[in-house]
Design a protein around this motif. Structure first.
Motif, mmCIF file in Angstrom:
data_model
loop_
_atom_site.group_PDB
_atom_site.id
_atom_site.type_symbol
_atom_site.label_atom_id
_atom_site.label_comp_id
_atom_site.label_asym_id
_atom_site.label_seq_id
_atom_site.Cartn_x
_atom_site.Cartn_y
_atom_site.Cartn_z
ATOM 1 N N ARG A 41 41.554 37.862 35.880
ATOM 2 C CA ARG A 41 40.936 38.969 36.616
ATOM 3 C C ARG A 41 40.684 40.185 35.735
ATOM 4 N N ASP A 42 41.677 40.585 34.944
ATOM 5 C CA ASP A 42 41.591 41.839 34.192
ATOM 6 C C ASP A 42 41.180 41.648 32.736
ATOM 7 N N GLY A 43 41.312 40.419 32.221
ATOM 8 C CA GLY A 43 40.882 40.157 30.853
ATOM 9 C C GLY A 43 42.038 39.960 29.884
ATOM 10 N N PHE A 44 41.732 39.276 28.787
ATOM 11 C CA PHE A 44 42.675 38.968 27.717
ATOM 12 C C PHE A 44 42.517 40.036 26.644
ATOM 13 N N ARG A 82 34.653 34.933 38.634
ATOM 14 C CA ARG A 82 33.953 34.544 39.857
ATOM 15 C C ARG A 82 34.719 33.456 40.596
ATOM 16 N N ARG A 83 35.182 32.430 39.864
ATOM 17 C CA ARG A 83 35.899 31.331 40.513
ATOM 18 C C ARG A 83 37.184 31.816 41.180
ATOM 19 N N LEU A 84 37.921 32.670 40.474
ATOM 20 C CA LEU A 84 39.162 33.199 41.043
ATOM 21 C C LEU A 84 38.872 34.017 42.293
ATOM 22 N N ALA A 85 37.822 34.845 42.237
ATOM 23 C CA ALA A 85 37.477 35.689 43.383
ATOM 24 C C ALA A 85 37.018 34.851 44.567
ATOM 25 N N GLU A 111 40.447 41.608 49.132
ATOM 26 C CA GLU A 111 40.602 41.876 47.699
ATOM 27 C C GLU A 111 39.782 40.889 46.879
ATOM 28 N N GLY A 112 39.742 39.626 47.318
ATOM 29 C CA GLY A 112 38.912 38.642 46.634
ATOM 30 C C GLY A 112 37.438 38.990 46.719
ATOM 31 N N LEU A 113 37.006 39.507 47.873
ATOM 32 C CA LEU A 113 35.615 39.933 48.024
ATOM 33 C C LEU A 113 35.301 41.086 47.081
ATOM 34 N N SER A 114 36.224 42.032 46.966
ATOM 35 C CA SER A 114 36.046 43.139 46.029
ATOM 36 C C SER A 114 35.937 42.624 44.597
ATOM 37 N N ASP A 115 36.800 41.669 44.239
ATOM 38 C CA ASP A 115 36.751 41.093 42.891
ATOM 39 C C ASP A 115 35.460 40.314 42.673
ATOM 40 N N GLY A 169 33.698 31.819 26.706
ATOM 41 C CA GLY A 169 34.085 30.628 27.439
ATOM 42 C C GLY A 169 34.345 30.868 28.910
ATOM 43 N N GLY A 170 33.711 31.882 29.489
ATOM 44 C CA GLY A 170 33.913 32.193 30.901
ATOM 45 C C GLY A 170 35.048 33.156 31.173
ATOM 46 N N TYR A 171 35.783 33.547 30.152
ATOM 47 C CA TYR A 171 36.891 34.491 30.305
ATOM 48 C C TYR A 171 36.468 35.875 29.798
#
Length: 442
Positions: free
Chosen positions: A217-220, A143-146, A129-133, A265-267
């Protein structure tokens, strides 16, 4: 979970052609034969070699780099071949057709390479799942979370928790089996329950981090709301730096919800332009207002807009929503006029205050996210299993009137719930959904 596949699969893994380089990936039992037939000989494992790529009737197709990954040291755990071709359409098509002519070879389906990697134990579900993200990441924080998930950081946390549960069950079973012997003190299970109370706190904190993971992952979600002609569509265009919404002097222009995603800011921050809020009998506009109110209920933040050049008239927002009061059209204000109350003044026409508004939005995102480790859950599936594990641990702790056998069974169920996250047990029904999200060739 190791599984032998009869079919060899292949795909263009590098995206659409024409391109400078096109990578064709092959995995399965026929990969060695395909390499020897097309490239003449196997290169040294994991070392690129320049080869002439020929069809089986001897026709030169290309000069290409060839990489050979023998099982089990490959992405899929099978023999794996990569051809780094020049990226012309006709050339790639000819090579793919040549590979398809081998027995038991076919084009891969979406995510099929990754599924084979999972079923050969090369990656677990969280890493996949991280690879998909990672493939879908648009912002730095995504990117960092994935990367944290695809490299096994989150899986390591889940496995550590499973190990705690296994150890707790082992201590309980030791007390049950050897309680009549002097080697196992009868109070050993009391230490277990103290450890489990602490462990329940860890699960609670992980579930609290789920919203943080979802935001990254999905956004604010930011909803732009206000009266008709408050400048909502103009503000959306100014934030996006392009014409997303139609802007006119007529009220009620925006009927449906318009959306733009920005990297702040990266988000990932999602802005939604909504219909102006007012009483109206016009049915289409009323539906637009209903959708606007529904979208506000889902929002992480509302930008409540009011025309600063006229009387202040902010709309009433649903209780509990975070909001920034934005006074628009400040370029139309005069120095002699008293400045109305609001959190920030902006002009979509001149750009005044737009960067400050983005910074305020970023501050709200950072306040919601807070200080965190990137080894946090970010999918509802993880949250569901973590919650199930937490409930089972709580039952094991609370049910003191039950025997140790029953309480240990609750811990076993908690362990199984964590195992389902990484895919160690009982996940067949999930596999099609997870791997269908991948592109072909991955």
């Amino acid at each position: 979970m190791h599984r032998q596949y009869r079919e060899t699969i292949f795909a263009l893994s590098s995206g659409a052609v024409p391109s400078g380089v096109a990578i064709v990936r092959v995995t399965g039992a026929q990969a060695r034969m395909i390499c020897e037939e097309l490239a003449g000989s196997l290169p040294s494992p994991r070392q690129a070699a320049l080869r002439s790529i020929r069809s089986r009737n001897g026709l030169l197709l290309d000069q290409a780099l060839v990489l050979w990954f023998p099982a089990p040291r490959s992405f899929t755990g099978e023999d794996c071949l990569e051809l780094h071709l020049h990226g012309g359409r006709a050339l790639v098509r000819a090579v793919l057709e040549e590979i398809a002519s081998f027995d038991d070879c076919r084009m891969a389906k979406a995510g099929e390479f990754s599924r084979r990697a999972f079923e050969h134990g090369k990656l677990d579900l969280v890493e996949i799942e991280g690879l998909s993200d990672l493939l879908a990441a648009d912002t730095e924080m995504q990117r960092r979370l994935a990367v944290e998930q695809s490299s096994g950081g989150l899986s390591a946390v889940y496995e550590l928790w499973r190990a705690k549960l296994v150890e707790a069950r082992a201590m309980i079973e030791a007390e049950l089996d050897f309680s009549d012997e002097g080697d196992i003190p009868g109070s050993v299970s009391e230490r277990v329950w103290a450890d489990m109370r602490e462990f329940a706190g860890e699960l609670e904190r992980a579930l609290a981090d789920l919203k943080t993971g979802e935001i990254i992952r999905d956004g604010f979600k930011v909803v732009i709301a206000g009266r008709p002609n408050a400048g909502k569509s103009s503000l959306l265009n100014a934030l996006a730096g392009r014409d997303v919404a139609i802007v006119t002097e007529y009220e009620g222009t925006t009927r449906d919800i318009l959306h733009v995603e920005l990297d702040i800011g990266g988000y990932a921050v999602h802005f939604y332009d909504t219909a102006g809020l007012r009483e109206t009998a016009e049915p289409v506009e009323r539906e637009g207002i209903r959708r606007a109110l529904a979208k506000m209920e889902e929002a992480d933040l509302v930008l409540s807009l009011c025309d600063g050049s006229e009387a202040v008239d902010f709309v009433d927002l649903p209780a509990g929503l975070q909001a920034i009061q934005v006074l628009t059209k400040c370029d139309l204000m005069t120095d002699s006029e008293p400045k109305p109350n609001g959190d920030i003044l902006v002009s979509s026409a001149s750009g005044l205050g737009i960067d400050d508004l983005k910074q305020r939005v970023l501050s709200h995102v950072e306040a919601r996210v807070g200080a965190f480790s990137l080894a946090i859950p970010s999918r509802l599936r993880h949250g569901q299993q973590l919650n199930e594990a937490l409930q089972e641990v709580r039952r094991a702790i609370a049910d003191t009137h039950l025997g140790l056998e029953v309480r240990a069974e609750h811990l076993r169920r908690a362990s199984d719930a964590l195992a389902r996250i990484t895919g160690r047990i009982d996940v067949e029904m999930l596999l099609g959904k997870i791997f269908s999200e991948f592109c072909v060739g991955k």
